[in-house]
Scaffold this active site. Sequence first.
Site, PDB file in Angstrom:
ATOM      1  N   GLU A 119      -1.807  -3.678  13.446  1.00 47.35           N
ATOM      2  CA  GLU A 119      -2.654  -3.328  12.311  1.00 47.35           C
ATOM      3  C   GLU A 119      -4.101  -3.752  12.559  1.00 47.35           C
ATOM      4  OE1 GLU A 119      -1.708  -5.260   8.555  1.00 47.35           O
ATOM      5  OE2 GLU A 119      -2.208  -3.419   7.499  1.00 47.35           O
TER       6      GLU A 119
ATOM      7  N   SER B 223       0.835  -1.199   0.000  1.00 44.51           N
ATOM      8  CA  SER B 223       0.000   0.000   0.000  1.00 44.51           C
ATOM      9  C   SER B 223       0.867   1.245   0.000  1.00 44.51           C
ATOM     10  CB  SER B 223      -0.903   0.021   1.243  1.00 44.51           C
ATOM     11  OG  SER B 223      -1.866  -0.986   1.135  1.00 44.51           O
TER      12      SER B 223
END
Lengths: 394, 371
Positions: A245, A161
């Site tokens: 996360e 990402s």
Amino acid sequence: MDFGFTPEEEKFREEVREWLEKEPPGKFKMELEDEGYGCWGVSREFTRHLGAKGWLAPDWPVEYGGQGRTSMEKLILVMELAKHRAPTFLHFAAELVGPTIMLYGTEEQKRDFLPKMASGKTIICECMSEPDAGSDAAAINTQAMEDGDYYIINGQKTWTSLAHLADWCWVTVLTDPSATPRYKGISSFIIDAKTPGITIRPIINMAGEQSFNEVFFDNVRVPKSNLLGKINNGWYQLLAALDSERCWSRAGMAWYCGEILKDLITYTKETKNGGDSLNHNPLIRQKLAQLAIDIEACRILQYRVAWIHSRNTLPNYEASMAKVYADELSQRLAMAGMEILGFYGQLKRDSKWSVLKGMIGHMYVNSYGKTIAAGASEIQRNIIAQRGLKLPRS
Amino acid sequence: MDFNLNEEQEMLRKLARDFLSANCPPSLVRKIARGEAELDPQLWRNMAQMGWMGITVPEKYGGMGGSFLSLIVLLEETGYACLPSLFFSGLIGGLALNEMGNDGQKQDLLPKIAQGELMVVLAFTEPGVRYDAQGITTKAVLEGGNKYSIDGVKLFISDAQHADYLVCPASSGKGITVFLLETRNPAIRCALLNTYAGDRQYEVILNKVSSSKENILGRVEQGWDLLQSVMRKATIAKCAEMVGGAQKALDMTLDYARERKQFGRPIGTLQAIQHYCANMAIDVDAARFLTRETAWNLNVGQPCVKEAAVAKAFVSDAYTRVCKMAHQIHGAIGTTEDHDLPLYSKSAIASRIIFGDPSYHREVVAQEIGL
């Protein structure tokens, strides 16, 4: 049992609100726009602005660029950012790689990287997945070979990402390919993204946007000092990053969804079908009310994660529950929005006929990836069943 | 914020778990459901001695003076044990009396309730089964200066036959008046309804029941608002009981999945089964914390109109889903009359509906979110 926020926490919320109202997130230049639809807007400018205020990593210790705030305060910040539809996708570097450096980095690495991450000036992307290592994160093939004071890295990462916006890459590699099980031969490096031999190629997602990339490493020379912590300890570093996360990447979802729900409610009141407003249709009322109910369930599961965090313990299966619930909720919301908008849901924002800036359709096409990124829902359910419910593996 | 129970609540929880698992085993629950046994008077007395009947009754009326949160903790455990409804019905009746009654009424009845010697039951629903004021068609007509005559039918009233008094809302004049009716009155007749769960729900026929003004709870023709706040607490109390039942259905299922072998391994090792269980656990945890959070907010005096509706809708659906998955994982054995699981899946039928089913509460939520 106490489900209230303390007066100090409420005071902090007020401070955050005032600041966000004075400097609305929408006025900052965006690299990826989503108008707060929770499919992750990206704005380097806003991220730096938040960092300058000290709120990109508010819960880190002061000596590493944080403010030493509690996890409950961080939760409040996340809630308010979502309610104000702030672009927060770029914040993942501080949320994910930061705590890992904090736990496993050398003192020098902590002093070197953490303050500039907390300020938003340095973005570190996470190079973890590979073409043959998705949910099976230990099945990586990227290798680092020792060469004097350097390691030479070769291999390919994917689904990285925002690598195209990153200054540094945090990369998991094999330093002992012969180790069994394989995870015992994994280490990680923090690598300058401008190092010769690194090629970043965009992957265009089904919304037509660049949010992730392929990252190629072709004889990339990395100083040994960039090895994070200890050699062959990378698997535990990776798990810590994934834990973090799971805890925070969906923390704002209940409030993002709450804002979208408000948009849909307004739309149903302003839109007529057969002479009557859509909001009088009992099926639509039931559908939207159910989403409002599910948003509350999402919220309470996330509160629990932050509360566990606030007691200086790491949430485990509880974070998986919150993530699965949040991602599936956002998919149901997107689906409901598409049903309510009907034909109009198909239109991108530049169409003269588009409604809600085309964002419901944008959310819908982005929603497929939600239950895959940051640990697929199947992996999260394995964690809930095996770690949480203690069901046997064999 | 603190998701844990405090020390006192944890002690209560553990005491209730131990007491009920020893004294109210599923075999007893099943016998009662089949009509082969009644709730043992000794069990009832023991629960009263532990203070359970008067858990939220103020100390000056002979109760424990506990908070609404203590009640919630206790009901999660009675739900876990599938304790027959008599206890829940009595608790809610006592709660209604405590919230709506005047000092004289409370002094008269609450100490006896706390002692387990007297039972008051809420008689709300009617054949039209609605939860709004228009749904109350039972009529109270003033006859002379002091007497009302009450006519109507109350339906699906749990444990009415065992009650000494009914808390009975009726339409009178311009509003709802709530009466405390003595069931000894021959003008009140109760008939047991034959339900699949074997729980004790009754038809209550009120045929020109005479009641004096002294037996009104709250104010004449203005009982609705106060009754609503009682109903909201009752709703969350029912949620707590469902949370306990859902936890038990999950625990039973996990035990079974660890023991039951097919293809040479426990079925709990199979990913399909693991994922079903993960879904059940998410439902149970979200249901529990939504319930406790709403209870906490009610306890600090928030009205919780939306919150209670959110909780009842979510918890009812969650309990139903959890029972369904529990059955799927248990396979054929779970569908038999002698198995414990149907006690829970059948209790979920009434729990889901009473105090408003999920569709009803979704409509409340719809109004609260501005639709």
